[in-house]
Design a protein around this motif. Structure first.
Motif, PDB file in Angstrom:
ATOM      1  N   GLY A 113       0.076  12.051  -3.005  1.00 15.42           N
ATOM      2  CA  GLY A 113       0.275  10.606  -2.910  1.00 15.42           C
ATOM      3  C   GLY A 113      -1.003   9.886  -3.266  1.00 15.42           C
ATOM      4  N   ASP A 114      -0.827   8.818  -4.067  1.00  9.52           N
ATOM      5  CA  ASP A 114      -1.971   8.083  -4.572  1.00  9.52           C
ATOM      6  C   ASP A 114      -1.817   6.637  -4.113  1.00  9.52           C
ATOM      7  OD1 ASP A 114      -3.772   6.720  -6.115  1.00  9.52           O
ATOM      8  OD2 ASP A 114      -2.691   7.023  -8.003  1.00  9.52           O
TER       9      ASP A 114
ATOM     10  N   SER B  84      -0.574   4.241  -6.788  1.00  6.17           N
ATOM     11  CA  SER B  84       0.835   4.219  -7.210  1.00  6.17           C
ATOM     12  C   SER B  84       1.723   3.698  -6.096  1.00  6.17           C
ATOM     13  CB  SER B  84       1.312   5.570  -7.743  1.00  6.17           C
ATOM     14  OG  SER B  84       0.875   6.618  -6.976  1.00  6.17           O
ATOM     15  N   VAL B  85       1.324   3.856  -4.836  1.00  8.74           N
ATOM     16  CA  VAL B  85       2.109   3.233  -3.761  1.00  8.74           C
ATOM     17  C   VAL B  85       2.058   1.711  -3.908  1.00  8.74           C
ATOM     18  CG1 VAL B  85       2.337   2.924  -1.274  1.00  8.74           C
ATOM     19  CG2 VAL B  85       1.750   5.159  -2.181  1.00  8.74           C
ATOM     20  N   MET B  86       0.881   1.195  -4.272  1.00 11.01           N
ATOM     21  CA  MET B  86       0.732  -0.260  -4.412  1.00 11.01           C
ATOM     22  C   MET B  86       1.514  -0.800  -5.608  1.00 11.01           C
ATOM     23  SD  MET B  86      -1.408  -1.641  -2.191  1.00 11.01           S
ATOM     24  CE  MET B  86      -2.136  -3.065  -2.983  1.00 11.01           C
TER      25      MET B  86
ATOM     26  N   THR C 247      -4.669  -1.643   1.139  1.00 12.31           N
ATOM     27  CA  THR C 247      -3.446  -2.421   0.995  1.00 12.31           C
ATOM     28  C   THR C 247      -3.632  -3.867   1.425  1.00 12.31           C
ATOM     29  OG1 THR C 247      -2.785  -1.326   3.020  1.00 12.31           O
ATOM     30  CG2 THR C 247      -1.653  -0.672   1.044  1.00 12.31           C
TER      31      THR C 247
ATOM     32  N   GLN D 233       1.870   2.723   9.363  1.00 12.36           N
ATOM     33  CA  GLN D 233       1.990   2.071   8.059  1.00 12.36           C
ATOM     34  C   GLN D 233       0.925   2.586   7.097  1.00 12.36           C
ATOM     35  OE1 GLN D 233       1.625  -2.086   9.057  1.00 12.36           O
ATOM     36  NE2 GLN D 233       3.835  -2.393   9.076  1.00 12.36           N
TER      37      GLN D 233
ATOM     38  N   ALA E 280       1.852   5.905   5.617  1.00  9.95           N
ATOM     39  CA  ALA E 280       2.937   5.780   4.644  1.00  9.95           C
ATOM     40  C   ALA E 280       2.438   5.168   3.342  1.00  9.95           C
ATOM     41  CB  ALA E 280       4.063   4.942   5.225  1.00  9.95           C
ATOM     42  N   GLN E 281       1.512   4.221   3.447  1.00  9.32           N
ATOM     43  CA  GLN E 281       1.040   3.539   2.232  1.00  9.32           C
ATOM     44  C   GLN E 281      -0.194   4.191   1.652  1.00  9.32           C
ATOM     45  OE1 GLN E 281       0.631  -0.317   3.989  1.00  9.32           O
ATOM     46  NE2 GLN E 281       2.611  -0.992   3.214  1.00  9.32           N
ATOM     47  N   ARG E 282      -0.628   5.308   2.257  1.00 12.89           N
ATOM     48  CA  ARG E 282      -1.839   5.994   1.807  1.00 12.89           C
ATOM     49  C   ARG E 282      -3.043   5.048   1.802  1.00 12.89           C
ATOM     50  NH1 ARG E 282       1.188   9.405   2.675  1.00 12.89           N
ATOM     51  NH2 ARG E 282       1.701  11.276   1.498  1.00 12.89           N
TER      52      ARG E 282
END
Lengths: 317, 506
Positions: free
Chosen positions: A32-33, A36-38, A82, A272, A275-277
């Motif tokens: 997970g990066d 890419s989550v953003m 984030t 959170q 989950a959002q790395r």
């Protein structure tokens, strides 16, 4: 005593260092990066690269770890990927919810459990004992998130006394803030109180069999005084140990309960962030939580010394 | 124990316990649910946005807070998914479809007082395509060759090639107008031109918007809007029942809707979204590289059963990568009717033996997890051995979406009218079809509306025929709000909670 404190300090720092290294590596290894989550499913590779550079994720691993620890040492927690705000600010806002919640829950469970446990022990095998232990058995088996939902149903939907979730904010005054914390605190406290009451009961029962209690009764001390003055203080060591352990457990328990009650506390933040790395937030929080668990253990050790002066003298090293 | 019995007399533990309980319950009694004032709204969402800049992040939650409320673009998508004038009063398109001339509204100001004019349009579009741009939909702006400003209230956008969806794209959240003065700080302090301005954000809990009295257009009826974030579906249902929130426009637990439907205090609206829920297949990995296998899977999967079993009946089955509300929709749902025997024959023809394992990766959304259960049961019926692998979102993005390391997965593509993903050289499901690419190019370059519609139909038919993915259903929007609220969006053509037209009935 000083040597003992020195030793504790060394192990404190060592534990934190190990915790920081482990969480850093785990978050690295975890697939997970954050970029890419953003940016999601429509992102172009060049946008991802630009964002990674913006977050400083294109720097070498070792350099990032060393810089992170070095900044932590001077009290700089960095900036959330984030939220784009300082992590210290995020944590600062949320401690104001999680800390009162934890204290309320621990206080409530202790206030309920010790009297009930002592009561059950003093009436072993009789109706009071059976009732308390029966309820405790249910309390131990009920998961706190389910209890939380039941409480919402009872005290927010059927009887509209308390909010169903969310946090009113301390800026509106102490009472509105506290009101939002009552149900979650009860949901956290009851299962813990059940465990604590059982521990208290068995610990008091052990002590009641001791010779000095019989001696006290023999020399004419009233049964009540024998219980409270002679038996209970000696029975408290295992109870305090469990309270200390429960405090660490609470930090994990709040992750679930804060989600059920939509409370913006530390538990929800770390949930959170994973989950959002939001790597930096997770890393900072794990180090802080590890630190507070160690501090609570230290506090428990100090409380032992207060409850039982023998420990302070005998084990000072 | 004898001592114990003796001690019981006058024993105070019971009293202590009683006091403790009383303290816990005290004060609980004081309440008084004040009737909500008629110009405030408390709206709830499942996920909290990571930040407030829709031009630098993909999260739908960002748009669900800010779109049309805080930020506006040149065009604007309405509740029906149609393009309306936004900050551009009107526009003209050159005959070659390469030049768009926008007439901008005069006298528009950002919330910080900065003026909106053509320089802002130029800045916003150039920022989106800049090398260091972190726009999540940079591709939307890719056709733009240049933006020029003949005068302050006219913006001329020239394209490298015709782009059929250009006006629709410029209505997306990713294309809103951003002031140069506040672009860098919009993530935490959003400044737009919209009818609501950002007031504050209690992270993890709520965002508060207040009416912008200096708004250029019709002022909204609501003076303030509080958006709360509630991630637990059961707790969300309880909060609605308790009256703590006025509206939950995208409600996460459709299975609980029935009890709200019968309650006159609430309006329950089942609307549509642009979300195409599909079982994506890795088109380069055997056996999914064989069209017979993909068709067999389509025959094996009963779409109605999935909608009923996994989505409580909400959602319309689809037969291509297009939803019924999209312009030019062709009904292809029955291309591969549910037929176990046919599926088995096709699998046998393709040499797929009974008991062949197939791994279905499931990202976190409930639609994916639940549909996965139903699909696994259906695939067992045709002799396959499906294995469900639930996965975290970040891991899904990395492993499935970025690295294409998967057999099958269930995902809803929420971007509206995104037929272009099948024309890309590299996309996670690895569909490669020169015919489709040629058709898509023809569609992009066509200027005649009738021809465009015809080509849209061709594109859908081509997809249904190749069945690169098993097309399942259009994601429904299940919303609950107070029966006294007017003007809520029934449908979500794009991710948004446009509350600019919302008001309370007397």
């Amino acid at each position: 005593m000083i040597a003992w404190l020195g030793w504790r300090l060394v192990s404190f720092v060592a534990t934190l260092l190990v915790a920081s290294l482990v969480v850093f590596l785990v978050m690295e290894v975890l697939p997970g990066d954050p970029a890419s989550v953003m940016l999601g499913m429509g992102a172009r590779p060049e946008s991802l690269a630009a964002l990674r550079a913006q977050m400083g994720l294109d720097e070498p691993l070792l350099q990032r770890y060393v810089f992170w620890v070095a900044r932590l040492l001077v009290g700089d927690f960095g900036r959330s990927y984030t939220y784009s705000v300082p992590v210290a600010e995020l944590i600062g806002q949320r401690v104001l919810i999680s800390a009162p919640l934890a204290i309320l829950a621990i206080g409530l469970s202790t206030l309920l459990a010790i009297p009930l446990g002592v009561h059950a022990a003093s009436r072993r095998g009789r109706a009071g004992d059976v009732a308390v232990m029966g309820v405790a058995q249910i309390g131990v088996s009920v998961p706190n998130f389910w209890l939380g939902l039941l409480l919402i149903l009872c005290f927010a939907v059927w009887l509209p006394w308390l909010p169903a979730g969310g946090f009113a904010g301390w800026d509106k005054g102490v009472w509105p803030g506290l009101r939002s914390l009552i149900l979650p605190a009860v949901a956290l406290a009851l299962p813990q109180a059940a465990i604590l009451a059982r521990v208290t009961r068995s610990s008091v029962l052990d002590v009641l069999r001791a010779d000095y209690v019989r001696t006290a009764l023999a020399k004419g001390v009233s049964p009540r005084r024998a219980l409270w003055r002679h038996a209970v203080p000696n029975a408290l060591i295992p109870v305090v140990t469990i309270i200390g352990l429960q405090f660490s457990f609470l930090l994990a328990g709040t992750i679930i309960i804060e989600n059920v009650f939509s409370l913006p506390g530390l538990g929800r933040l770390i949930f959170q962030a994973i989950a959002q790395r939001d790597l930096i937030v997770v890393e900072d929080m794990v180090v802080l939580l590890a630190g507070s668990v160690i501090l609570v253990n230290l506090l428990v050790d100090l409380v032992y010394a207060v409850i039982d002066p023998r420990l302070a003298q005998g084990e000072a090293r | 124990m004898r001592e114990g019995r003796d001690m019981a007399q006058g024993f105070s533990a019971r009293r202590v316990a009683a006091i403790a309980l009383a303290t816990a319950l005290a004060g609980v009694v004081q309440v008084g649910t004040a009737e909500a004032a008629k110009d405030t709204l408390i709206l709830a969402m499942t996920l909290e946005p990571p930040h407030m800049d829709p031009t630098a992040g993909a999260a739908s939650a960002i748009r669900e807070v800010t779109y049309a409320n805080i930020y506006e673009g040149l065009t604007r998508i309405d509740a029906k998914g149609e393009v309306q004038p936004g900050l551009a009063e009107n526009w003209t398109v050159s005959p070659d479809a390469l030049t768009y001339t926008f007439k901008l509204r005069a006298g528009v100001k950002f919330h910080d007082g900065a003026a909106f004019d053509c320089s802002v349009v130029k800045f916003s579009y150039e920022r989106a395509v800049a090398p260091d741009s972190t726009n999540a939909q940079k591709g939307l702006f890719e056709p733009i060759a240049a933006t020029s400003c003949p005068d302050a209230n006219t913006a001329v956008v020239t394209l490298k090639r015709p782009a059929a969806n250009f006006l629709f794209s410029m209505g997306w959240g990713d294309a809103v107008m951003i002031s140069p003065a506040s672009a860098a700080t919009n993530k935490t302090n959003p400044i737009g031109t919209g009818p609501f301005r950002f007031k504050n954000w209690v992270k993890g809990d709520r965002v508060v918007l207040e009416r912008n009295d200096a708004y250029w257009g019709a002022k909204p009826a609501l003076a303030s809007v509080t958006i709360r974030f509630m991630s637990d579906p059961s707790a969300a249902a309880a909060a609605i029942a308790a009256g703590d929130i006025d509206a939950f426009p995208i409600f996460p637990a459709p299975e609980t809707l029935d009890r709200f439907k019968t309650d006159p205090r609430f309006t329950v609206k089942i609307g549509t979204t642009a979300g195409k829920t599909i079982m994506s297949l890795n088109n380069t990995r055997p056996p999914f590289n064989d069209v017979r296998v993909r068709r067999a899977l389509a025959h094996a999967i009963d779409k109605r059963a999935i909608v009923d079993g996994a989505m409580s009946g909400f959602g319309a089955p689809i037969g291509s990568h297009y939803v019924p509300t999209d312009p030019g929709y062709v009904d292809l749902v029955n291309t591969y009717p549910y037929d176990i025997a046919k599926a088995k024959v096709l699998l046998a023809e393709a040499g797929v033996k009974p008991g062949t394992p197939i791994t279905i990766t499931l990202p976190p959304p409930p639609y994916a997890r639940r549909s996965g259960e139903v699909i696994a049961a259906l695939l067992q019926q045709v002799g396959l051995a499906p294995k469900l692998v639930p996965m975290e979102w970040a891991q899904w993005l990395e492993q499935v979406f970025k690295n294409s390391d998967f057999d099958a997965t269930i995902i809803s593509h929420t971007e509206a009218r995104d037929l272009d993903i099948y024309a890309r050289d590299k996309y996670y499901f690895n569909y490669q079809s020169p015919e489709y690419k040629a058709l898509y190019k023809q569609y992009l370059e066509s200027r005649d509306p009738a021809q465009q519609t015809a080509l849209l139909g061709e594109l859908q038919r081509k997809l249904a025929s190749d069945e690169p993915n098993v097309f399942l259903f259009a994601l429904a929007k299940t919303g609950i709000w107070s029966a006294k609220l007017r003007g809520m969006w029934d449908n979500n053509p794009i991710p948004a909670n446009d509350v600019t037209g919302v008001s309370w009935a007397e």
